[in-house]
Design an enzyme around this catalytic site. Structure first.
Site, PDB file in Angstrom:
ATOM      1  N   ASP A   1       3.132   0.117   7.941  1.00  0.00           N
ATOM      2  CA  ASP A   1       3.224  -0.780   9.089  1.00  0.00           C
ATOM      3  C   ASP A   1       4.638  -0.900   9.658  1.00  0.00           C
ATOM      4  OD1 ASP A   1       0.562  -1.211   8.597  1.00  0.00           O
ATOM      5  OD2 ASP A   1       0.797  -3.250   7.815  1.00  0.00           O
TER       6      ASP A   1
ATOM      7  N   CYS B   1     -10.430   2.735  11.465  1.00  0.00           N
ATOM      8  CA  CYS B   1     -10.776   1.334  11.595  1.00  0.00           C
ATOM      9  C   CYS B   1     -12.296   1.200  11.423  1.00  0.00           C
ATOM     10  CB  CYS B   1     -10.349   0.880  12.994  1.00  0.00           C
ATOM     11  SG  CYS B   1     -10.215  -0.875  13.122  1.00  0.00           S
TER      12      CYS B   1
ATOM     13  N   CYS C   1      -4.356  -3.156  11.731  1.00  0.00           N
ATOM     14  CA  CYS C   1      -5.798  -3.076  11.915  1.00  0.00           C
ATOM     15  C   CYS C   1      -6.243  -3.712  13.236  1.00  0.00           C
ATOM     16  CB  CYS C   1      -6.576  -3.696  10.758  1.00  0.00           C
ATOM     17  SG  CYS C   1      -8.305  -3.197  10.883  1.00  0.00           S
TER      18      CYS C   1
ATOM     19  N   GLN D   1      -5.512  -5.682   1.739  1.00  0.00           N
ATOM     20  CA  GLN D   1      -5.743  -6.454   2.958  1.00  0.00           C
ATOM     21  C   GLN D   1      -7.016  -6.050   3.720  1.00  0.00           C
ATOM     22  OE1 GLN D   1      -1.948  -6.541   5.201  1.00  0.00           O
ATOM     23  NE2 GLN D   1      -0.915  -6.308   3.238  1.00  0.00           N
TER      24      GLN D   1
ATOM     25  N   GLU E   1      10.427  -5.219  -4.555  1.00  0.00           N
ATOM     26  CA  GLU E   1       9.232  -5.935  -4.065  1.00  0.00           C
ATOM     27  C   GLU E   1       9.282  -7.380  -4.590  1.00  0.00           C
ATOM     28  OE1 GLU E   1       6.227  -5.527  -2.099  1.00  0.00           O
ATOM     29  OE2 GLU E   1       6.220  -7.639  -2.680  1.00  0.00           O
TER      30      GLU E   1
ATOM     31  N   LYS F   1      -1.917   1.015  12.770  1.00  0.00           N
ATOM     32  CA  LYS F   1      -1.289   0.536  11.528  1.00  0.00           C
ATOM     33  C   LYS F   1      -2.377   0.138  10.542  1.00  0.00           C
ATOM     34  CE  LYS F   1       3.026  -0.970  13.728  1.00  0.00           C
ATOM     35  NZ  LYS F   1       3.860   0.122  13.205  1.00  0.00           N
ATOM     36  N   THR F   2      -2.696   1.051   9.653  1.00  0.00           N
ATOM     37  CA  THR F   2      -3.809   0.845   8.712  1.00  0.00           C
ATOM     38  C   THR F   2      -3.469   1.429   7.343  1.00  0.00           C
ATOM     39  OG1 THR F   2      -4.800   2.945   9.412  1.00  0.00           O
ATOM     40  CG2 THR F   2      -5.614   0.961  10.503  1.00  0.00           C
ATOM     41  N   ALA F   3      -4.206   0.960   6.316  1.00  0.00           N
ATOM     42  CA  ALA F   3      -4.063   1.547   4.982  1.00  0.00           C
ATOM     43  C   ALA F   3      -4.551   2.997   5.010  1.00  0.00           C
ATOM     44  CB  ALA F   3      -4.858   0.734   3.969  1.00  0.00           C
ATOM     45  N   ALA F   4      -5.512   3.282   5.896  1.00  0.00           N
ATOM     46  CA  ALA F   4      -6.011   4.651   6.040  1.00  0.00           C
ATOM     47  C   ALA F   4      -4.881   5.572   6.500  1.00  0.00           C
ATOM     48  CB  ALA F   4      -7.162   4.689   7.039  1.00  0.00           C
TER      49      ALA F   4
ATOM     50  N   ALA G   1       0.832  -1.210   0.000  1.00  0.00           N
ATOM     51  CA  ALA G   1       0.000   0.000   0.000  1.00  0.00           C
ATOM     52  C   ALA G   1       0.863   1.255   0.000  1.00  0.00           C
ATOM     53  CB  ALA G   1      -0.922  -0.015   1.224  1.00  0.00           C
TER      54      ALA G   1
HETATM   55  C1  LIG Z   1      -7.163  -8.706   8.051  1.00  0.00           C
HETATM   56  C2  LIG Z   1      -6.743  -7.282   7.862  1.00  0.00           C
HETATM   57  C3  LIG Z   1      -7.701  -6.281   7.905  1.00  0.00           C
HETATM   58  C4  LIG Z   1      -7.332  -4.960   7.722  1.00  0.00           C
HETATM   59  N1  LIG Z   1      -8.324  -4.012   7.738  1.00  0.00           N
HETATM   60  C5  LIG Z   1      -8.002  -2.731   7.492  1.00  0.00           C
HETATM   61  C6  LIG Z   1      -9.030  -1.731   7.402  1.00  0.00           C
HETATM   62  O1  LIG Z   1     -10.216  -2.029   7.540  1.00  0.00           O
HETATM   63  N2  LIG Z   1      -8.672  -0.453   7.140  1.00  0.00           N
HETATM   64  C7  LIG Z   1      -7.368  -0.098   6.942  1.00  0.00           C
HETATM   65  O2  LIG Z   1      -7.110   1.060   6.675  1.00  0.00           O
HETATM   66  N3  LIG Z   1      -6.354  -1.021   7.054  1.00  0.00           N
HETATM   67  C8  LIG Z   1      -6.641  -2.319   7.312  1.00  0.00           C
HETATM   68  N4  LIG Z   1      -5.644  -3.267   7.369  1.00  0.00           N
HETATM   69  C9  LIG Z   1      -4.221  -2.844   7.440  1.00  0.00           C
HETATM   70  C10 LIG Z   1      -3.594  -2.478   6.107  1.00  0.00           C
HETATM   71  O3  LIG Z   1      -3.801  -3.486   5.151  1.00  0.00           O
HETATM   72  C11 LIG Z   1      -2.105  -2.238   6.309  1.00  0.00           C
HETATM   73  O4  LIG Z   1      -1.924  -1.318   7.371  1.00  0.00           O
HETATM   74  C12 LIG Z   1      -1.449  -1.690   5.049  1.00  0.00           C
HETATM   75  O5  LIG Z   1      -1.485  -2.672   4.039  1.00  0.00           O
HETATM   76  C13 LIG Z   1      -0.009  -1.268   5.335  1.00  0.00           C
HETATM   77  O6  LIG Z   1       0.650  -0.939   4.152  1.00  0.00           O
HETATM   78  P1  LIG Z   1       2.238  -1.198   4.016  1.00  0.00           P
HETATM   79  O7  LIG Z   1       2.608  -0.803   2.651  1.00  0.00           O
HETATM   80  O8  LIG Z   1       2.941  -0.626   5.173  1.00  0.00           O
HETATM   81  O9  LIG Z   1       2.370  -2.793   4.165  1.00  0.00           O
HETATM   82  P2  LIG Z   1       1.903  -3.881   3.113  1.00  0.00           P
HETATM   83  O10 LIG Z   1       0.730  -3.404   2.348  1.00  0.00           O
HETATM   84  O11 LIG Z   1       1.784  -5.147   3.898  1.00  0.00           O
HETATM   85  O12 LIG Z   1       3.116  -3.990   2.083  1.00  0.00           O
HETATM   86  C14 LIG Z   1       4.409  -4.368   2.475  1.00  0.00           C
HETATM   87  C15 LIG Z   1       5.121  -4.875   1.216  1.00  0.00           C
HETATM   88  O13 LIG Z   1       6.508  -5.072   1.508  1.00  0.00           O
HETATM   89  C16 LIG Z   1       6.940  -6.263   0.875  1.00  0.00           C
HETATM   90  N5  LIG Z   1       8.112  -6.776   1.571  1.00  0.00           N
HETATM   91  C17 LIG Z   1       8.159  -7.520   2.699  1.00  0.00           C
HETATM   92  N6  LIG Z   1       9.430  -7.831   2.993  1.00  0.00           N
HETATM   93  C18 LIG Z   1      10.209  -7.248   2.054  1.00  0.00           C
HETATM   94  C19 LIG Z   1      11.626  -7.207   1.822  1.00  0.00           C
HETATM   95  N7  LIG Z   1      12.484  -7.820   2.627  1.00  0.00           N
HETATM   96  N8  LIG Z   1      12.065  -6.530   0.740  1.00  0.00           N
HETATM   97  C20 LIG Z   1      11.195  -5.891  -0.097  1.00  0.00           C
HETATM   98  N9  LIG Z   1       9.869  -5.895   0.074  1.00  0.00           N
HETATM   99  C21 LIG Z   1       9.385  -6.571   1.148  1.00  0.00           C
HETATM  100  C22 LIG Z   1       5.725  -7.177   0.971  1.00  0.00           C
HETATM  101  O14 LIG Z   1       5.777  -8.221  -0.005  1.00  0.00           O
HETATM  102  C23 LIG Z   1       4.569  -6.206   0.743  1.00  0.00           C
HETATM  103  O15 LIG Z   1       4.197  -6.120  -0.609  1.00  0.00           O
HETATM  104  C24 LIG Z   1      -5.985  -4.619   7.511  1.00  0.00           C
HETATM  105  C25 LIG Z   1      -5.013  -5.624   7.451  1.00  0.00           C
HETATM  106  C26 LIG Z   1      -5.387  -6.943   7.612  1.00  0.00           C
HETATM  107  C27 LIG Z   1      -4.337  -8.038   7.528  1.00  0.00           C
END
Ligand SMILES: Cc1cc2nc3c(=O)[nH]c(=O)nc-3n(C[C@H](O)[C@H](O)[C@H](O)COP(=O)(O)OP(=O)(O)OC[C@H]3O[C@@H](n4cnc5c(N)ncnc54)[C@H](O)[C@@H]3O)c2cc1C
Length: 419
Positions: free
Chosen positions: A310, A353, A173, A55, A47, A318-321, A25
């Site tokens: 995250d 949330c 989340c 998610q 990635e 820790k959310t997509a929001a 995200a």
């Molecule tokens: C069940 C569930 C329900 C949720 N509900 C909500 C909701 O209702 N509302 C909301 O806002 N949020 C919600 N979330 C949370 C939201 O999905 C996350 O907070 C968001 O995806 C965080 O974005 P990010 O990019 O930090 O992490 P991610 O989207 O997890 O992306 C991390 C990326 O890094 C990559 N990566 C990992 N290790 C490495 C490495 N060593 N080298 C290179 N790349 C790597 C991964 O493959 C992944 O693609 C929910 C999550 C879950 C699991």
């Protein structure tokens, strides 16, 4: 899109002006916004995964509202035009040398780094979980495949005991462990099976939700469905074939004992930490998260490093929001840093949330640092609303795929309001 491939010859050293680690995200959103503002900027994303997941949709997969396919797309289709995709994982962060090492042995240098590799779901921390997950009534919405299994279990549940677990914070989340519980209870009520079912929420902590303002709304749902709350219960082990779960239970005086519970179904949320390569790197704080200033999102020791999502140490939900609000701030501050200027924007800790208290109604919890209630709409956010259900099931997925990941610029303004 240039995709860097493995080669048996010695590969030339890779170097990019901006390197983004993690194409989830946060990574895709930052890349898209940077490109939109400066189409000539040299950006690469590291990635490893071919699949990108929305998610927040997995909770709805578990409840039978979305299909898994609705939550996943090819990563290739999301990497912005002109951004290089390095399809590998980072194996080591070497910020003193302005480079990362990849899992295939290559090194990538950068001028500026945006580190957003998400967090680690620590399934191994619960004895027997890996062996049982996806069978024997053991499910989790924290993986796409096992979210499908959650729905299979709910659909076929015909009375008995369903357990829902929540580990110690922080987790992504924080509402997800209980959202699925309310939707299952509502399914059972509609099928007239709630009276013959026992639902128990086993939480490591001792509050129903971290922001007290929203607790009465959630407690009302718990009471309405007759759910039993088991505070200070930390899941330690699962025996799938025997259908038993073992919890470490801490009493009010701090004494710990072990309690076993039988289940017909258990929804498990795994303990969560920073990913291993972050934890072992100079970027991490003592808790294993990438140590950034909570307002500027710039690393506290490495001025050319930013983090969000995250993986970051910021004490928000820790959310997509949160990512949606953080990404333009990182882009503005990174752009200023590239010109040697001061940080123009501050993050207020916003996260959100959508708490699905029933099938069709949501309490939309939106809050910022310190538990400040900061809604986007002039409506009492404690009230379960069908409008927020439409927001969650229709508007937010659109906002994610078609706006946020494409570097869109408008946003729903949130602000502190009194109620
Ligand atoms: C069940 C569930 C329900 C949720 N509900 C909500 C909701 O209702 N509302 C909301 O806002 N949020 C919600 N979330 C949370 C939201 O999905 C996350 O907070 C968001 O995806 C965080 O974005 P990010 O990019 O930090 O992490 P991610 O989207 O997890 O992306 C991390 C990326 O890094 C990559 N990566 C990992 N290790 C490495 C490495 N060593 N080298 C290179 N790349 C790597 C991964 O493959 C992944 O693609 C929910 C999550 C879950 C699991």
């Amino acid at each position: 899109m240039e995709q860097v491939r493995k080669s048996s010859k010695v590969a030339p050293a890779l170097k990019h002006r901006v390197l983004i680690v993690g194409g989830g995200a946060a990574g895709i959103t930052v890349a898209a916004e940077l490109k939109r503002q400066n189409s000539g900027l040299d950006i690469a994303i590291v990635e490893p995964s071919e699949i990108h997941s929305y998610q927040p949709g997995w909770t709805l997969v578990g409840a039978g509202v979305f299909t898994r396919a609705q939550t996943q797309r090819q990563e290739r289709s999301l990497v912005p035009k002109g951004v290089s995709w390095i399809k590998a994982a980072v194996a080591a962060f070497l910020p003193d040398a302005n480079c990362v090492q990849l899992s295939d042995g290559r090194t990538v240098h950068y001028d500026f780094l945006v580190a957003c590799p998400g967090l680690k779901l620590d399934w191994d921390k619960i004895e027997g979980l890996k062996e049982s997950l996806g069978s024997n009534g053991v499910c989790s919405n924290y993986r796409a495949d096992t979210a499908e299994y959650t729905w299979q279990l709910i659909r076929n549940f015909s009375g008995g005991t369903a357990l829902f677990t929540q580990p110690a914070m922080p987790i992504k989340c924080a509402g997800a462990p209980q959202k699925i519980m309310y939707m299952m209870a509502d399914h059972l009520r509609r099928r007239k099976q709630l009276a013959t079912s026992k639902l128990k929420f086993c939480l490591a902590g001792d509050v129903l939700f971290g922001v007290p303002f929203f607790v009465p709304s959630l407690q009302a749902a718990v009471d309405d469905y007759g759910i039993e709350l088991c505070y200070r219960h930390t899941l330690k082990a699962i025996d799938g074939p025997a259908k038993t779960a073992l919890f470490a239970v801490t009493d009010k005086n701090g004494a710990t004992s072990e309690v076993g519970m039988r289940f017909d179904m258990i929804h498990v949320v795994p303990p969560q930490t920073g990913i291993d390569v972050v934890r072992s790197s100079p970027l991490a704080n003592s808790g294993g998260w990438i140590e950034v200033d909570q307002a500027s999102l710039r690393h506290v020791r490495y001025a050319n490093v930013f983090s969000l999502g995250d993986a970051a140490s910021t004490p928000n939900a820790k959310t997509a929001a949160a990512v949606r609000i953080q990404a333009p701030i990182v882009v503005a501050n990174l752009t200023a840093a590239m010109k040697g200027g001061a940080m123009p924007r501050n993050y207020d800790g916003y996260g959100s949330c959508p708490l699905t208290v029933s099938l069709g109604k949501i309490v939309l919890a939106e809050f910022s640092y310190g538990g400040k209630v900061t809604p986007s709409f002039p409506l009492d956010p404690r009230v379960p609303r069908s409008s927020m259900w439409h927001l969650k099931t229709k508007f937010l997925p659109w906002l994610y795929w078609s706006h946020m990941l494409r570097g869109g610029t408008f946003d729903l303004p949130h602000r502190e309001r009194g109620w």
